[in-house]
Scaffold this active site. Structure first.
Site, PDB file in Angstrom:
ATOM      1  N   THR A  14      32.707 -14.824 145.551  1.00  0.00           N
ATOM      2  CA  THR A  14      33.324 -13.523 145.741  1.00  0.00           C
ATOM      3  C   THR A  14      32.382 -12.459 145.171  1.00  0.00           C
ATOM      4  OG1 THR A  14      34.437 -13.757 143.607  1.00  0.00           O
ATOM      5  CG2 THR A  14      35.671 -14.407 145.571  1.00  0.00           C
TER       6      THR A  14
ATOM      7  N   ILE B 149      35.685 -21.581 145.215  1.00  0.00           N
ATOM      8  CA  ILE B 149      35.564 -20.129 145.107  1.00  0.00           C
ATOM      9  C   ILE B 149      34.854 -19.766 143.808  1.00  0.00           C
ATOM     10  CG2 ILE B 149      36.767 -17.920 145.155  1.00  0.00           C
ATOM     11  CD1 ILE B 149      37.155 -19.633 147.681  1.00  0.00           C
ATOM     12  N   LYS B 150      33.720 -19.098 143.924  1.00  0.00           N
ATOM     13  CA  LYS B 150      33.016 -18.646 142.728  1.00  0.00           C
ATOM     14  C   LYS B 150      33.583 -17.294 142.284  1.00  0.00           C
ATOM     15  CE  LYS B 150      28.695 -19.721 141.856  1.00  0.00           C
ATOM     16  NZ  LYS B 150      27.209 -19.865 141.928  1.00  0.00           N
ATOM     17  N   ILE B 151      33.907 -17.239 141.002  1.00  0.00           N
ATOM     18  CA  ILE B 151      34.537 -16.070 140.392  1.00  0.00           C
ATOM     19  C   ILE B 151      33.688 -15.630 139.200  1.00  0.00           C
ATOM     20  CG2 ILE B 151      36.574 -15.244 139.141  1.00  0.00           C
ATOM     21  CD1 ILE B 151      37.314 -15.791 141.984  1.00  0.00           C
TER      22      ILE B 151
END
Length: 299
Positions: free
Chosen positions: A74, A112-114
């Site tokens: 993201t 999902i990379k946060i």
């Protein structure tokens, strides 16, 4: 269907391919660097097929490598990274979740990379409740990484050589604030690298070992990235993180990759005495870089 090998009894260290290029991923997998794939905005900009945008480039990877986890990042959609911790965390959370739900729909193997920040951890907590896998990224110290794991992250990512740079700065008597206040901070590191390199590596490896040992047998795994030389892999393996993610040019320089996976932890660190803050100048610098890269494909 891919599973967390450590949780279900496997012991070997895992190696991920750190690229968005299909040919490079195939090469890495042929060499045994085949347990997963990580990308970030910079990697996507430099190696991904972004002719059809971020979604097209991501789906190409997901569809070609559907049996391994693929980390897709993201971004902050123009929020001020310099003042990220001053922005209402709920605002940051919403910006990240809006993207996360869309990205997660692209494939069952999506992670999902946060970014590590208060709003990011709130997003991770919500995604964990919905069984959406996450990778909290741009962590530069154990406190950030452990906080991410406690929030329910599937993976937490420490950036080894950026941690190393930060330690060289501090060992040479400089503040970490130089990273965001002095455009010549890399020159300071280069001037002091020869004197402080080994001590900086000792500190970096101790911190990686600390996080890896704290996560052993837990629901979160440590990914270590930011690799500059093949030698880094052999150093890092001694701290035995659950996962090392490796750029293609480094994979080409490695010998006997299967033995790397079987390395046992010889660096053991039981205590952490460093910074206990979610914010870190190197995190800010990294997220600013990533935000700039997203401009190449963000609409």
């Amino acid at each position: 269907m891919w599973i967390n090998k450590r949780i279900f009894g496997g012991q070997d260290m895992k190696l991920f391919a750190d690229t968005a290029n299909i040919d490079e991923i195939n090469y890495c997998f042929s060499k045994g660097v085949n347990d997963g794939i990580t990308t970030n905005p910079r990697i996507m900009e430099l190696t991904g097929d972004i002719s059809k945008g971020f979604e097209g480039a991501s789906k190409l990877i997901l569809n070609n490598f559907c049996n391994v986890p693929v980390s897709l990042e993201t971004d902050l959609r123009g929020l001020d990274v310099k003042n990220l911790e001053k922005i209402n965390p709920l605002v940051v959370k919403k910006v990240l979740l809006d993207q996360a739900y869309e990205i997660s729909s692209w494939g069952e193997n999506t992670v999902i990379k946060i970014p590590i920040c208060k709003g990011g951890l709130l997003a991770v907590e919500e995604l964990a409740k919905k069984d959406i896998k996450t990778n909290v990224t741009a962590c530069m110290n154990p406190y950030q990484a452990i906080s991410a794991a406690n929030s329910g992250a599937t993976y937490v990512s420490l950036f080894a050589n950026r941690m190393l740079d930060a330690h060289i700065l501090q060992l040479s008597g400089h503040s970490l604030e130089e990273i965001i206040n002095n455009k010549d901070w890399k020159d300071i590191i280069n001037l002091n690298k020869e004197k402080y390199l080994e001590k900086a590596w000792d500190k970096t490896l101790d911190e990686i070992s600390y996080v890896a040992s704290r996560l052993e047998g837990k629901d979160s795994e440590l990914i270590v990235g930011s690799i500059r030389k093949a030698e880094d892999i052999y150093r890092l393996a001694k701290a035995e993180p659950q996962i090392i993610t490796i750029p293609t040019n480094i994979v080409k320089c490695l010998e006997d990759i299967s033995s790397v996976k079987k390395t046992n932890r010889s660096i053991k660190c039981q205590r952490y005495h460093g910074d206990n803050s979610l914010s870190h100048p190197m995190t800010q610098y990294t997220l600013e870089e990533f935000e700039e890269s997203t401009k190449s494909y963000r609409h």
